[in-house]
Design a protein around this motif. Sequence first.
Motif, PDB file in Angstrom:
ATOM      1  N   THR A  24       0.825  -1.116  -0.025  1.00 34.82           N
ATOM      2  CA  THR A  24      -0.026  -0.262   0.003  1.00 34.82           C
ATOM      3  C   THR A  24       0.901   1.444  -0.050  1.00 34.82           C
ATOM      4  O   THR A  24       1.966   1.419   0.851  1.00 34.82           O
ATOM      5  CB  THR A  24      -1.078  -0.018   1.356  1.00 34.82           C
ATOM      6  N   SER A  53      -6.078  -1.140  -6.467  1.00 36.29           N
ATOM      7  CA  SER A  53      -6.981  -0.064  -6.299  1.00 36.29           C
ATOM      8  C   SER A  53      -6.308   1.391  -6.095  1.00 36.29           C
ATOM      9  O   SER A  53      -5.224   1.074  -5.480  1.00 36.29           O
ATOM     10  CB  SER A  53      -8.006  -0.343  -5.012  1.00 36.29           C
ATOM     11  N   THR A  55      -7.805   4.819  -4.322  1.00 39.73           N
ATOM     12  CA  THR A  55      -8.868   5.489  -3.737  1.00 39.73           C
ATOM     13  C   THR A  55      -8.417   7.096  -3.082  1.00 39.73           C
ATOM     14  O   THR A  55      -7.733   6.980  -2.383  1.00 39.73           O
ATOM     15  CB  THR A  55      -9.272   4.762  -2.570  1.00 39.73           C
ATOM     16  N   GLN A  57      -8.771  10.396  -1.035  1.00 38.33           N
ATOM     17  CA  GLN A  57      -9.085  10.530   0.309  1.00 38.33           C
ATOM     18  C   GLN A  57      -9.678  12.078   0.311  1.00 38.33           C
ATOM     19  O   GLN A  57      -8.915  12.917   1.300  1.00 38.33           O
ATOM     20  CB  GLN A  57      -8.152  10.206   1.246  1.00 38.33           C
ATOM     21  N   HIS A  63     -13.844  12.058   4.637  1.00 34.57           N
ATOM     22  CA  HIS A  63     -12.573  11.063   4.658  1.00 34.57           C
ATOM     23  C   HIS A  63     -11.666  11.715   5.788  1.00 34.57           C
ATOM     24  O   HIS A  63     -10.819  12.461   5.437  1.00 34.57           O
ATOM     25  CB  HIS A  63     -11.778  10.952   3.531  1.00 34.57           C
ATOM     26  N   ASN A  81      -9.151  10.851 -12.115  1.00 35.78           N
ATOM     27  CA  ASN A  81      -8.843   9.762 -10.952  1.00 35.78           C
ATOM     28  C   ASN A  81      -8.649   8.572 -11.624  1.00 35.78           C
ATOM     29  O   ASN A  81      -9.445   7.727 -11.693  1.00 35.78           O
ATOM     30  CB  ASN A  81      -9.950   9.648  -9.872  1.00 35.78           C
ATOM     31  N   TYR A  90      -0.672   6.441 -11.958  1.00 34.56           N
ATOM     32  CA  TYR A  90      -2.015   6.939 -11.366  1.00 34.56           C
ATOM     33  C   TYR A  90      -2.160   8.349 -11.403  1.00 34.56           C
ATOM     34  O   TYR A  90      -0.858   9.139 -10.868  1.00 34.56           O
ATOM     35  CB  TYR A  90      -2.150   6.538 -10.129  1.00 34.56           C
ATOM     36  N   ALA A 111      -4.312  10.046  -1.183  1.00 35.15           N
ATOM     37  CA  ALA A 111      -4.952   9.013  -2.043  1.00 35.15           C
ATOM     38  C   ALA A 111      -4.256   7.854  -1.190  1.00 35.15           C
ATOM     39  O   ALA A 111      -2.925   7.711  -0.844  1.00 35.15           O
ATOM     40  CB  ALA A 111      -4.610   9.009  -3.535  1.00 35.15           C
TER      41      ALA A 111
END
Length: 171
Positions: A24, A53, A55, A57, A63, A81, A90, A111
């Motif tokens: 991550t 993924s 995502t 924030q 968030h 995004n 990304y 993110a």
Amino acid sequence: AFAQSTQVRAEASTSQPRVGDTLTINIKISDAQDLFGVDVTLDWNPSVLTLISATPQLGVESHTGGVLHESSSYPVDVVNNDASQSDGEYHLLATSTGSTTPAFTGSGTMAIVTFTVTSTGTTGLALNDVELSQLASDGTINLVNPSTSVDSVTPLGSSISTTPNASVSPT
């Protein structure tokens, strides 16, 4: 003006993941002053990391620990995004909206990007084209390029042993 200490960082969950592990990357900002928009690109080596993924924030109201402000009348405008596994890229581009929405000051996560480590080698993790929008007191937007850093990540071999166990039977 943005303080000299404003930094955007790609923070890894581990520096030595094994093949098959989940990695991550939290894209974080620290010491932001009057932040109104973010434009950040995270690159990786697609032959070593496979995207699971990405995502955002965005909107601290929805968030916790995120960045930028939002309201029901003025949500965060996410312009881009997009993640491309084939390109190993990304891109997140977003801005607060509305004249009454306050700018964001502080630190938070922009993110969370999650990968599977598919092989050993160079991860190619890099932050590129990072630009922040700052809301000036007169209402104008200034673009600022903060300092950036990326955690070093070196994938190790598989956590599953491929060496067979020899067994000896007495004769």
